[in-house]
Design an enzyme around this catalytic site. Sequence first.
Site, short mmCIF file in Angstrom:
data_model
loop_
_atom_site.label_atom_id
_atom_site.label_comp_id
_atom_site.label_asym_id
_atom_site.label_seq_id
_atom_site.Cartn_x
_atom_site.Cartn_y
_atom_site.Cartn_z
CB CYS A 1 64.05 42.45 76.34
SG CYS A 1 63.54 42.05 74.66
CB CYS B 1 66.35 41.14 73.74
SG CYS B 1 65.33 42.57 73.49
#
Length: 105
Positions: A33, A30
């Site tokens: 993230c 991600c």
Amino acid sequence: MVTEVTDADFEAEVIGADLPVLVEFTADWCPPCRQMAPVLKALAVEEGDRLKVVQLDVDHNPLTTNAYKVLSMPTFLVFRDGEPVKSMVGARAKRRLLEELSDVL
């Protein structure tokens, strides 16, 4: 310091914590993230006396991820006294994150 939590220690580290806890539900794949990593580190250092900051890898911890119905990464849940009191989805700047956390700190 941002601590990694797992299905196994979530209860002890988050539910049983004395301070409010910001949990980032994250994943290696991600990009947003990864963008949040320095923000969360800074937050953990600056607010460490008022807020515990932890990360949970959704791919390795499906029980906790499913229990809180987390579908998007990153999802942030704030726990106070063992209960989720705030939920936020998506990367954000530290200033905005602090503003959104002001009512739970």
